[in-house]
Enzyme design. Structure first.
Site, PDB file in Angstrom:
ATOM      1  N   GLN A 113      -3.912  32.248  37.062  1.00  0.00           N
ATOM      2  CA  GLN A 113      -4.590  33.543  37.185  1.00  0.00           C
ATOM      3  C   GLN A 113      -4.679  33.948  38.652  1.00  0.00           C
ATOM      4  O   GLN A 113      -5.077  35.063  38.964  1.00  0.00           O
ATOM      5  CB  GLN A 113      -6.014  33.440  36.618  1.00  0.00           C
ATOM      6  CG  GLN A 113      -6.057  33.071  35.145  1.00  0.00           C
ATOM      7  CD  GLN A 113      -7.469  32.694  34.720  1.00  0.00           C
ATOM      8  OE1 GLN A 113      -8.309  33.555  34.451  1.00  0.00           O
ATOM      9  NE2 GLN A 113      -7.747  31.410  34.645  1.00  0.00           N
ATOM     10  N   ASP A 116      -2.811  34.115  44.885  1.00  0.00           N
ATOM     11  CA  ASP A 116      -2.696  33.679  46.279  1.00  0.00           C
ATOM     12  C   ASP A 116      -1.356  33.059  46.662  1.00  0.00           C
ATOM     13  O   ASP A 116      -1.094  32.810  47.850  1.00  0.00           O
ATOM     14  CB  ASP A 116      -3.848  32.710  46.633  1.00  0.00           C
ATOM     15  CG  ASP A 116      -3.915  31.473  45.720  1.00  0.00           C
ATOM     16  OD1 ASP A 116      -2.871  31.030  45.217  1.00  0.00           O
ATOM     17  OD2 ASP A 116      -5.038  30.948  45.529  1.00  0.00           O
ATOM     18  N   HIS A 131      -1.901  37.441  36.934  1.00  0.00           N
ATOM     19  CA  HIS A 131      -2.626  38.556  37.546  1.00  0.00           C
ATOM     20  C   HIS A 131      -1.932  39.117  38.789  1.00  0.00           C
ATOM     21  O   HIS A 131      -2.567  39.777  39.618  1.00  0.00           O
ATOM     22  CB  HIS A 131      -4.073  38.137  37.862  1.00  0.00           C
ATOM     23  CG  HIS A 131      -4.886  37.883  36.629  1.00  0.00           C
ATOM     24  ND1 HIS A 131      -6.052  37.139  36.611  1.00  0.00           N
ATOM     25  CD2 HIS A 131      -4.691  38.281  35.332  1.00  0.00           C
ATOM     26  CE1 HIS A 131      -6.535  37.085  35.376  1.00  0.00           C
ATOM     27  NE2 HIS A 131      -5.723  37.765  34.584  1.00  0.00           N
ATOM     28  N   CYS A 144       7.796  60.313  43.483  1.00  0.00           N
ATOM     29  CA  CYS A 144       8.621  61.510  43.596  1.00  0.00           C
ATOM     30  C   CYS A 144      10.109  61.211  43.483  1.00  0.00           C
ATOM     31  O   CYS A 144      10.936  62.117  43.575  1.00  0.00           O
ATOM     32  CB  CYS A 144       8.342  62.195  44.932  1.00  0.00           C
ATOM     33  SG  CYS A 144       8.771  61.161  46.365  1.00  0.00           S
ATOM     34  N   CYS A 160       3.368  57.404  50.712  1.00  0.00           N
ATOM     35  CA  CYS A 160       4.762  57.865  50.743  1.00  0.00           C
ATOM     36  C   CYS A 160       4.857  59.055  51.698  1.00  0.00           C
ATOM     37  O   CYS A 160       4.061  60.007  51.593  1.00  0.00           O
ATOM     38  CB  CYS A 160       5.201  58.266  49.335  1.00  0.00           C
ATOM     39  SG  CYS A 160       6.784  59.145  49.314  1.00  0.00           S
ATOM     40  N   GLY A 200     -10.029  24.655  37.119  1.00  0.00           N
ATOM     41  CA  GLY A 200     -10.691  25.542  38.071  1.00  0.00           C
ATOM     42  C   GLY A 200     -10.811  26.984  37.633  1.00  0.00           C
ATOM     43  O   GLY A 200     -10.660  27.892  38.439  1.00  0.00           O
ATOM     44  N   THR A 201     -11.120  27.174  36.356  1.00  0.00           N
ATOM     45  CA  THR A 201     -11.373  28.547  35.895  1.00  0.00           C
ATOM     46  C   THR A 201     -12.686  28.596  35.118  1.00  0.00           C
ATOM     47  O   THR A 201     -13.003  27.666  34.375  1.00  0.00           O
ATOM     48  CB  THR A 201     -10.211  29.105  35.029  1.00  0.00           C
ATOM     49  OG1 THR A 201     -10.561  30.425  34.583  1.00  0.00           O
ATOM     50  CG2 THR A 201      -9.887  28.235  33.825  1.00  0.00           C
ATOM     51  N   ASN A 226     -13.037  20.676  36.128  1.00  0.00           N
ATOM     52  CA  ASN A 226     -13.940  21.646  36.753  1.00  0.00           C
ATOM     53  C   ASN A 226     -15.226  20.907  37.143  1.00  0.00           C
ATOM     54  O   ASN A 226     -15.750  20.147  36.331  1.00  0.00           O
ATOM     55  CB  ASN A 226     -14.264  22.771  35.744  1.00  0.00           C
ATOM     56  CG  ASN A 226     -14.820  24.017  36.398  1.00  0.00           C
ATOM     57  OD1 ASN A 226     -15.688  23.942  37.269  1.00  0.00           O
ATOM     58  ND2 ASN A 226     -14.329  25.176  35.974  1.00  0.00           N
TER      59      ASN A 226
END
Ligand code: BJW
Length: 254
Positions: A113, A116, A131, A144, A160, A200-201, A226
């Site tokens: 997720q 980095d 993500h 455009c 732009c 680690g979530t 965790n």
């Protein structure tokens, strides 16, 4: 049977059980979150005073609506995070995953997720970035036809030179769809893995967190790594309470 193995001797039992499963696993899936980069010095989102969402509102900083309301504020926050990421290094947890994948080609699917890029910098191949990627930009609007990242004006954010279309970070904000290609690959890994490591979530964000539930439903063993309780603990067959940079090298060592 779900085991909750927290401290001391029982934690060692949990580690040994996870090692045994790993030794017999042909298809391993790993789902990582912000906690795996914490020991590199990257703040998490939700746990404690240094976490991003204790300082900012997610709807201000991580939604298209927030960006449209104040593009300069959001852009500056992402530039700050880009500088932070450029200055840190992958830690022992990122390196242990990359090393295991190198020693067992084709057996691990690494789903993150995180935006980095630390898994890639550690040498992990084929990372599924659910993500997006912090270091990349994309256009806010379709544009455009002449929008080119080589022809921008302004800085916060660059626009732009032809139509004023804004650049934005190439990450997935709340309410936005994940890349179907990346998502399908992640779902397929969750469907077919025999073991999933969830590292680690907090398990608070969907559809990412649903991958652990999916793996469990399809018969995989699930190991949660965790130091704190997470919303996914109930699907864990083994719960290893501790920092990823200590536990992953211990688990994945040859
Ligand atoms: C350690 C440690 C150490 C500390 N070692 N561990 C179902 C139910 C409810 C809501 C929804 C649902 N489905 C969808 C939603 C809505 C929403 C959502 O999930 N909301 C919930 C918060 C309620 N989801 C979405 O909007 C998603 N999109 C979507 O569903 O689209 C649908 C759609 C389809 C078709 C068309 C259009 C739309 C998108 C979600 C995007 C999330 N984006 C962010 C920001 C990314 C960019 C950026 O970085 O700026 O992603 S939010 C943020 O949370 C970031 C993270 O990847 C994500 C997860 O956080 P994570 O990694 O779990 O971090 P923390 O901080 O929460 O936890 C850290 C953990 O580490 C803690 O547990 C610590 O204990 C631990 N730890 N040190 C190991 N040393």
């Amino acid at each position: 049977m779900t085991e909750f193995l927290e401290t001391g001797e029982s934690s060692l039992k949990g580690l040994n059980q996870a090692r045994q499963w790993l030794a017999h696993t042909e298809r391993l899936a790993v789902l990582t979150g912000a906690g795996i980069s914490a020991e590199s010095g990257v703040p998490t989102f939700r746990d404690g005073g240094t976490a991003f969402w204790s300082q900012f509102k997610p709807e201000d900083m991580a939604s298209e609506k927030g960006f449209r309301r104040d593009p300069a504020l959001v852009w500056r926050w992402y530039q700050y995070r880009r500088e932070l990421i450029a200055a840190v290094q992958p830690n022992a947890a990122h390196l242990a995953l990359a090393s295991w994948a190198g020693q067992h080609p084709g057996r691990m699917t690494l789903i993150t997720q995180n935006v980095d890029g630390l898994h890639e910098r550690a040498g992990s191949p084929g990372v599924l970035n659910l993500h997006g990627e912090l270091m990349k930009n994309r256009w806010l609007e379709r544009g455009c036809g002449r929008c080119s990242m080589e022809e921008v004006v302004g800085a916060e954010p660059p626009r732009c030179a032809h139509c004023g279309n804004l650049l934005r970070p190439a990450v997935v904000w709340f309410g936005e769809a994940l890349s179907p290609v990346v998502w399908n690959a992640a779902e397929s890994a969750a469907n077919t893995c025999e073991l999933m490591l969830v590292v680690g979530t907090s398990g608070a964000v969907y559809p990412a967190a649903g991958l652990a539930l999916r793996a469990k439903r399809n018969g995989a063993k699930v190991v949660i790594i965790n130091p704190q309780p997470s919303e996914l603990d109930e699907v864990g067959d083994v719960l290893l309470r501790g920092p990823a940079a200590m536990l992953l090298p211990a688990l994945l060592a040859a």
